[in-house]
Design an enzyme around this catalytic site. Structure first.
Site, mmCIF file in Angstrom:
data_model
loop_
_atom_site.group_PDB
_atom_site.id
_atom_site.type_symbol
_atom_site.label_atom_id
_atom_site.label_comp_id
_atom_site.label_asym_id
_atom_site.label_seq_id
_atom_site.Cartn_x
_atom_site.Cartn_y
_atom_site.Cartn_z
ATOM 1 N N ASP A 1 49.809 41.035 45.648
ATOM 2 C CA ASP A 1 49.562 40.336 46.931
ATOM 3 C C ASP A 1 50.823 39.256 46.967
ATOM 4 O O ASP A 1 50.681 38.547 47.797
ATOM 5 C CB ASP A 1 48.084 39.694 46.942
ATOM 6 C CG ASP A 1 47.823 38.783 45.608
ATOM 7 O OD1 ASP A 1 48.539 38.525 44.918
ATOM 8 O OD2 ASP A 1 46.715 38.090 45.667
ATOM 9 N N ASP B 1 53.282 40.315 41.930
ATOM 10 C CA ASP B 1 52.750 40.103 41.211
ATOM 11 C C ASP B 1 51.735 41.162 40.551
ATOM 12 O O ASP B 1 51.705 42.295 41.197
ATOM 13 C CB ASP B 1 51.988 38.830 41.149
ATOM 14 C CG ASP B 1 51.125 38.994 42.364
ATOM 15 O OD1 ASP B 1 51.043 39.787 43.152
ATOM 16 O OD2 ASP B 1 49.814 37.912 42.393
ATOM 17 N N ASP C 1 48.560 42.260 40.999
ATOM 18 C CA ASP C 1 47.993 43.291 42.229
ATOM 19 C C ASP C 1 48.602 43.026 43.267
ATOM 20 O O ASP C 1 48.251 43.469 44.507
ATOM 21 C CB ASP C 1 46.577 42.239 42.144
ATOM 22 C CG ASP C 1 46.623 41.119 42.806
ATOM 23 O OD1 ASP C 1 47.898 40.285 42.543
ATOM 24 O OD2 ASP C 1 45.723 40.636 43.489
ATOM 25 N N SER D 1 44.850 38.853 39.602
ATOM 26 C CA SER D 1 46.147 38.625 40.443
ATOM 27 C C SER D 1 47.025 38.350 39.062
ATOM 28 O O SER D 1 47.673 39.034 38.327
ATOM 29 C CB SER D 1 45.982 37.447 41.192
ATOM 30 O OG SER D 1 47.040 37.296 42.170
#
Length: 558
Positions: A305, A301, A303, A152
């Protein structure tokens, strides 16, 4: 708690890992540890990375306390054992995704090969994609589990491993402990891998991504007939293509991307930390937005999410925090829907404004522990309630129940919709927030983090939490502490967790260690009625009181 190894035990385990480690750099690291101080060897080879708030996360490196191929293979083997525990009529099905960090694609392939060796069917997503695509896919194909290789927004040296179960949500207690127990009993030289061309491993050719894009576009009811100029950055992550396609499907025609940050790059060369909450990370996007006179800056961000938002505010620019974005999204979604069965959810460290918004609209409200593995549970566990929205202050938002995790793509779409609607009506997004403040009081929130590095960091953090627990402060700023909630006790009504809330007549402060990093976080909120003061004056007063509250509690941490 894992018992600390002796020097001889650590040396024996390190030699086992050395035999199985395919990465030359990691092999050299193990050899250096074997030749170095015994204390470092013991620390590195005692136990293994544990499932935290959002799965396994840690720096790339050698040994069970780092992210590497042997640990990933062992974790996949542990997941396989837990899946095969369930009484299923056919082979379990697992969908696997990965981001663009170093080794992510290799970790994903290894995972599929380990699972296939245990007669478990696997679907590998075709390329580096956002985490919400993986979370959506678990539900879409009725998978038994999902695995996403991602760290992440963690620092560039990290990678991680998020695990979802058949309900599409991240694993929670007791599943995480059961998998961890299996992992305890697996040695790196015991894990076998099927070939990548095994008939049990299939490669999705983009169908799941297309289905996700259709779902995302359906979250926007209509795009007002006014062109919204949007500047977007994926911060060197995997969000760009998916977000642009979703926005195009939804009718947004003007989305520009920060060129220097557009393509995936695991070194994140233009930022110190790939976390949109960190000051400076959005500087490039903001500079480009000013040039094009954008109406809205959106950032995911790495990834994709999480969602960050910056908007023009008169002559200045305003970066909304997660609580402000959450309040704006919730109000927009509740105004756009109907039904007394609707449910909104947030966490114990988030703003209490969502509770007031829910009360205003006559809908259900619930508060959970931190992390989306908790936030999604009230909607999953109650068929009588219609989950409309959930959020956490760390820029995580879930719109509807198509993805049982935070989703930076769909939440970006809905935020763009509300911004376009405001623009068409001659208002700004800041005006929308001020409308909520007039109705519910100015809610200002802030956060301070204290980092505790080194082998002794965890012990220091525990000592600090115990000190606050045993001897809580009598005042926060100038106000008396009226209520103390220890979330380790059953009296909170939530599963026990290491967090403490301190409340005064005007403020609330929550202190908790991070579940993924060596941090203690302090979250504070102050609420001030607008009344005759006006929004600006009420905001200034609340911000002064917030600063005092954060400082007084931060001083306890040294």
């Amino acid at each position: 708690m894992t018992e600390t190894l002796s020097g001889d035990q650590a040396r024996d385990i390190a030699k086992e890992w050395l035999e199985c480690e395919p990465d030359l750099k990691n092999r050299e690291e193990i050899e250096a540890l074997l030749a170095g101080p015994e204390s470092e060897l013991i620390q590195r080879f005692t136990g293994h990375l544990e499932f935290g708030t959002a799965g396994l996360r840690g720096p790339l490196g050698a040994g069970p306390q780092r992210m590497n191929r042997p640990l990933v293979q062992m974790t996949a083997a542990a997941i396989a054992q837990r899946l095969l525990e369930d009484d299923q009529k056919e082979s379990p099905l697992v969908v696997i995704g990965f981001d663009a960090r170093k080794q992510s694609d290799v970790f994903a392939s290894d995972t599929a090969r380990v699972l296939a060796n245990q007669n478990i069917r696997c679907v590998l997503l075709p390329k580096a994609l956002p985490t919400p695509v993986l979370a959506f896919s678990v539900l879409q194909i009725n998978a038994s589990a999902g695995i996403m290789v991602t760290a992440s927004h963690n620092p560039r040296q990290d990678n991680g491993y998020k695990v979802y179960w058949k309900d599409g949500a991240q694993i929670n207690t007791p599943l995480d402990k059961e998998i961890s127990t299996y992992l305890d009993g697996i040695k790196p030289n015991e894990v076998k891998l099927a070939p990548l061309d095994s008939p049990l491993i299939t490669f999705d050719e983009g169908n799941l991504l297309e289905q996700y894009l259709d779902m995302a576009a359906s979250c926007v009811s209509k795009v007002p007939d006014s062109e919204l100029k949007i500047m977007y950055t994926p911060i060197h992550g995997v969000g760009k293509d998916t977000l642009i396609e979703a926005f195009t499907k939804s009718g947004f025609s003007s989305v520009d991307v920060v060129t220097e940050q557009a393509d995936p790059d695991p070194d994140f060369p233009t930022v110190e930390f790939p976390n949109p909450e960190v000051p400076g990370t959005l500087d490039l996007a903001l500079a480009e937005a000013k040039k094009m006179h954008a109406d809205l800056v959106l950032a995911n961000d790495p990834d994709a999410d999480r969602l960050a938002v910056v908007v023009p505010d008169g002559e200045a620019w305003r970066t909304f925090n997660g609580n402000e974005i959450g309040a704006l999204l919730a109000e927009h979604l509740l105004r756009s829907s109907e039904g007394s069965d609707r449910l909104v959810v947030t966490t114990i460290v988030s703003s209490r404004m969502l509770k007031e918004i829910a009360k205003h609209h006559g809908v259900h409200y619930e508060e959970t522990l931190t992390g989306f593995k908790w936030i999604m549970r009230p909607g999953i566990d109650s068929q009588e309630k219609n989950f409309i929205f959930g959020y956490e202050e760390a820029l995580g938002f879930a719109v509807g129940d198509h993805v049982h995790d935070k989703d930076g793509i769909t939440s970006a779409l809905v935020f763009a919709e509300l911004a376009a609607e405001a623009k068409q009506q001659g208002k700004s997004v800041v005006d929308r927030l001020h409308d909520l403040w007039v109705r519910h009081g100015v809610h200002v929130t802030g956060q301070i983090t204290h980092r505790f590095e080194g082998s002794e960091g965890a012990d220091v953090m525990m000592q600090i939490m115990n000190l606050i627990r045993q001897n809580p402060p009598q005042k926060i700023g100038s106000c008396d502490v009226e209520e103390v909630t220890d979330f380790l006790s059953q009296e909170s009504g939530l599963p026990p967790t290491n967090a403490i809330a301190l409340e005064t007549s005007q403020s609330r402060v929550v202190v908790r260690p991070s579940g993924t990093e060596p941090l203690i976080k302090i979250y504070a909120e102050v609420v001030t009625p607008v009344g005759d003061k006006g929004v600006d004056e009420a905001q200034k007063l609340a911000e002064t009181e917030l600063e005092d509250a954060l400082k007084s509690v931060s001083d306890l941490l040294g």
